[in-house]
Scaffold this motif. Sequence first.
Motif, PDB file in Angstrom:
ATOM      1  N   ILE A 280     -20.821-100.918  -4.056  1.00  0.00           N
ATOM      2  CA  ILE A 280     -19.532-100.583  -3.444  1.00  0.00           C
ATOM      3  C   ILE A 280     -19.175-101.584  -2.348  1.00  0.00           C
ATOM      4  O   ILE A 280     -17.998-101.818  -2.062  1.00  0.00           O
ATOM      5  CB  ILE A 280     -19.526 -99.133  -2.911  1.00  0.00           C
ATOM      6  CG1 ILE A 280     -18.073 -98.640  -2.758  1.00  0.00           C
ATOM      7  CG2 ILE A 280     -20.253 -99.023  -1.576  1.00  0.00           C
ATOM      8  CD1 ILE A 280     -17.939 -97.165  -2.486  1.00  0.00           C
ATOM      9  N   SER A 281     -20.184-102.212  -1.759  1.00  0.00           N
ATOM     10  CA  SER A 281     -19.920-103.281  -0.791  1.00  0.00           C
ATOM     11  C   SER A 281     -19.218-104.447  -1.471  1.00  0.00           C
ATOM     12  O   SER A 281     -18.260-105.018  -0.930  1.00  0.00           O
ATOM     13  CB  SER A 281     -21.231-103.758  -0.162  1.00  0.00           C
ATOM     14  OG  SER A 281     -21.860-102.731   0.558  1.00  0.00           O
ATOM     15  N   LEU A 282     -19.690-104.815  -2.661  1.00  0.00           N
ATOM     16  CA  LEU A 282     -19.056-105.892  -3.409  1.00  0.00           C
ATOM     17  C   LEU A 282     -17.614-105.544  -3.793  1.00  0.00           C
ATOM     18  O   LEU A 282     -16.728-106.398  -3.757  1.00  0.00           O
ATOM     19  CB  LEU A 282     -19.869-106.201  -4.668  1.00  0.00           C
ATOM     20  CG  LEU A 282     -21.266-106.794  -4.467  1.00  0.00           C
ATOM     21  CD1 LEU A 282     -21.995-106.884  -5.808  1.00  0.00           C
ATOM     22  CD2 LEU A 282     -21.169-108.162  -3.818  1.00  0.00           C
ATOM     23  N   LEU A 283     -17.391-104.277  -4.141  1.00  0.00           N
ATOM     24  CA  LEU A 283     -16.069-103.850  -4.584  1.00  0.00           C
ATOM     25  C   LEU A 283     -15.069-103.793  -3.437  1.00  0.00           C
ATOM     26  O   LEU A 283     -13.879-104.083  -3.624  1.00  0.00           O
ATOM     27  CB  LEU A 283     -16.161-102.475  -5.259  1.00  0.00           C
ATOM     28  CG  LEU A 283     -17.000-102.409  -6.536  1.00  0.00           C
ATOM     29  CD1 LEU A 283     -17.115-100.962  -7.016  1.00  0.00           C
ATOM     30  CD2 LEU A 283     -16.418-103.295  -7.622  1.00  0.00           C
ATOM     31  N   VAL A 284     -15.546-103.421  -2.259  1.00  0.00           N
ATOM     32  CA  VAL A 284     -14.660-103.225  -1.110  1.00  0.00           C
ATOM     33  C   VAL A 284     -14.422-104.509  -0.329  1.00  0.00           C
ATOM     34  O   VAL A 284     -13.357-104.704   0.261  1.00  0.00           O
ATOM     35  CB  VAL A 284     -15.252-102.125  -0.194  1.00  0.00           C
ATOM     36  CG1 VAL A 284     -14.573-102.115   1.157  1.00  0.00           C
ATOM     37  CG2 VAL A 284     -15.126-100.767  -0.858  1.00  0.00           C
ATOM     38  N   ALA A 285     -15.392-105.414  -0.334  1.00  0.00           N
ATOM     39  CA  ALA A 285     -15.326-106.593   0.531  1.00  0.00           C
ATOM     40  C   ALA A 285     -14.122-107.475   0.235  1.00  0.00           C
ATOM     41  O   ALA A 285     -13.448-107.950   1.160  1.00  0.00           O
ATOM     42  CB  ALA A 285     -16.623-107.401   0.399  1.00  0.00           C
ATOM     43  N   VAL A 286     -13.836-107.715  -1.037  1.00  0.00           N
ATOM     44  CA  VAL A 286     -12.777-108.665  -1.384  1.00  0.00           C
ATOM     45  C   VAL A 286     -11.390-108.186  -0.950  1.00  0.00           C
ATOM     46  O   VAL A 286     -10.670-108.910  -0.250  1.00  0.00           O
ATOM     47  CB  VAL A 286     -12.801-108.974  -2.896  1.00  0.00           C
ATOM     48  CG1 VAL A 286     -11.637-109.891  -3.275  1.00  0.00           C
ATOM     49  CG2 VAL A 286     -14.127-109.639  -3.272  1.00  0.00           C
ATOM     50  N   PRO A 287     -10.940-106.974  -1.328  1.00  0.00           N
ATOM     51  CA  PRO A 287      -9.598-106.550  -0.905  1.00  0.00           C
ATOM     52  C   PRO A 287      -9.449-106.409   0.602  1.00  0.00           C
ATOM     53  O   PRO A 287      -8.410-106.772   1.153  1.00  0.00           O
ATOM     54  CB  PRO A 287      -9.396-105.205  -1.614  1.00  0.00           C
ATOM     55  CG  PRO A 287     -10.771-104.718  -1.926  1.00  0.00           C
ATOM     56  CD  PRO A 287     -11.580-105.949  -2.185  1.00  0.00           C
ATOM     57  N   THR A 288     -10.475-105.900   1.286  1.00  0.00           N
ATOM     58  CA  THR A 288     -10.363-105.748   2.744  1.00  0.00           C
ATOM     59  C   THR A 288     -10.299-107.102   3.435  1.00  0.00           C
ATOM     60  O   THR A 288      -9.538-107.289   4.386  1.00  0.00           O
ATOM     61  CB  THR A 288     -11.545-104.945   3.307  1.00  0.00           C
ATOM     62  OG1 THR A 288     -12.779-105.530   2.877  1.00  0.00           O
ATOM     63  CG2 THR A 288     -11.480-103.501   2.854  1.00  0.00           C
ATOM     64  N   ALA A 289     -11.090-108.068   2.956  1.00  0.00           N
ATOM     65  CA  ALA A 289     -11.089-109.395   3.565  1.00  0.00           C
ATOM     66  C   ALA A 289      -9.749-110.098   3.358  1.00  0.00           C
ATOM     67  O   ALA A 289      -9.195-110.695   4.291  1.00  0.00           O
ATOM     68  CB  ALA A 289     -12.227-110.236   2.982  1.00  0.00           C
ATOM     69  N   LEU A 290      -9.218-110.046   2.146  1.00  0.00           N
ATOM     70  CA  LEU A 290      -7.924-110.679   1.877  1.00  0.00           C
ATOM     71  C   LEU A 290      -6.819-110.042   2.714  1.00  0.00           C
ATOM     72  O   LEU A 290      -5.989-110.735   3.313  1.00  0.00           O
ATOM     73  CB  LEU A 290      -7.586-110.567   0.383  1.00  0.00           C
ATOM     74  CG  LEU A 290      -8.470-111.350  -0.587  1.00  0.00           C
ATOM     75  CD1 LEU A 290      -8.069-111.035  -2.027  1.00  0.00           C
ATOM     76  CD2 LEU A 290      -8.362-112.853  -0.330  1.00  0.00           C
ATOM     77  N   LEU A 291      -6.812-108.712   2.753  1.00  0.00           N
ATOM     78  CA  LEU A 291      -5.770-108.017   3.505  1.00  0.00           C
ATOM     79  C   LEU A 291      -5.886-108.285   4.996  1.00  0.00           C
ATOM     80  O   LEU A 291      -4.872-108.376   5.699  1.00  0.00           O
ATOM     81  CB  LEU A 291      -5.855-106.518   3.223  1.00  0.00           C
ATOM     82  CG  LEU A 291      -4.722-105.638   3.770  1.00  0.00           C
ATOM     83  CD1 LEU A 291      -3.378-106.110   3.233  1.00  0.00           C
ATOM     84  CD2 LEU A 291      -4.951-104.185   3.392  1.00  0.00           C
ATOM     85  N   SER A 292      -7.106-108.444   5.494  1.00  0.00           N
ATOM     86  CA  SER A 292      -7.293-108.690   6.929  1.00  0.00           C
ATOM     87  C   SER A 292      -6.625-109.990   7.365  1.00  0.00           C
ATOM     88  O   SER A 292      -6.143-110.086   8.498  1.00  0.00           O
ATOM     89  CB  SER A 292      -8.781-108.721   7.269  1.00  0.00           C
ATOM     90  OG  SER A 292      -9.410-109.882   6.753  1.00  0.00           O
TER      91      SER A 292
END
Length: 276
Positions: free
Chosen positions: A20-32
């Motif tokens: 779930i870390s792999l799944l969440v990291a990309v969208p949160t990082a891009l949006l940040s």
Amino acid sequence: MWEQLVLPLQFAFMQKALLISLLVAVPTALLSCFLVLKGWALMGDAISHAVLPGIVLAYILGFPLIVGAFGAGMLTALATGYLSDNSRVKQDTVMGVVFSGMFGLGIVLYTSITSDMHLDHILFGNMLGVGASDLWTAGLIGAVVAGALLLKWKDLMLHAFDPAQARASGLRVNLLHYGLLTLLSLTIVATLSATGLILAVGLLIAPGAIAFLLVRSFGAMLVLSVLVCLFSMLAGVYLSFFLDSAPAPTIILILTAIFVAAFLRKIILHRRPHAI
């Protein structure tokens, strides 16, 4: 020594936490990156706190919790935009009033019902207890958010830098504005099981802030923020096993340490030419 290092990977709950870390990291990082660029850091904080009453109402009515969280998030975003556009109060003040009011409403609703739902898991996440449905939810929402951001990143970047120029260029500014708010609400829903409401704001700010300090081009900022977020989340989950700590706070501490290091590096590089 090797057996000790790979020990966390032998447990199913650790494997799911890393996934779930792999799944969440990309969208949160891009949006940040877009939130930092646009100055919407407090907006992420506001929406992450304000989804609590939606979650409680969804539980009372028997709806999926993510439906209530998304509805409350969008209501907060729309209410904040309407109040700031139709009053003399600045947007950050409006956001503070709206999110504190929504969060207070959520606490009152939660304490007024009898439930076996643990508030700690909602506020701080339960990364070690995620199930298959949580993984599917995070994966699907993450793919939609990441795909939308990558598809429209140039338009969103122009809108973040100069909304007037974006409007003059023929871009649909209102659609970009509320589209970004929608993606923000969706991302908070995706991170609900992983980091909870309170710590989600760290993932929505820190990766972009770190990349902003280290690189100059926006494309490099997007790539670096994803790499930083991936490293921090995987390292945080892994280290929490040996530290006997919760994964989500450990992740935020790693992100904070990287931010401090990036900030100190920038200060040192800025002072070096003057010293010469």
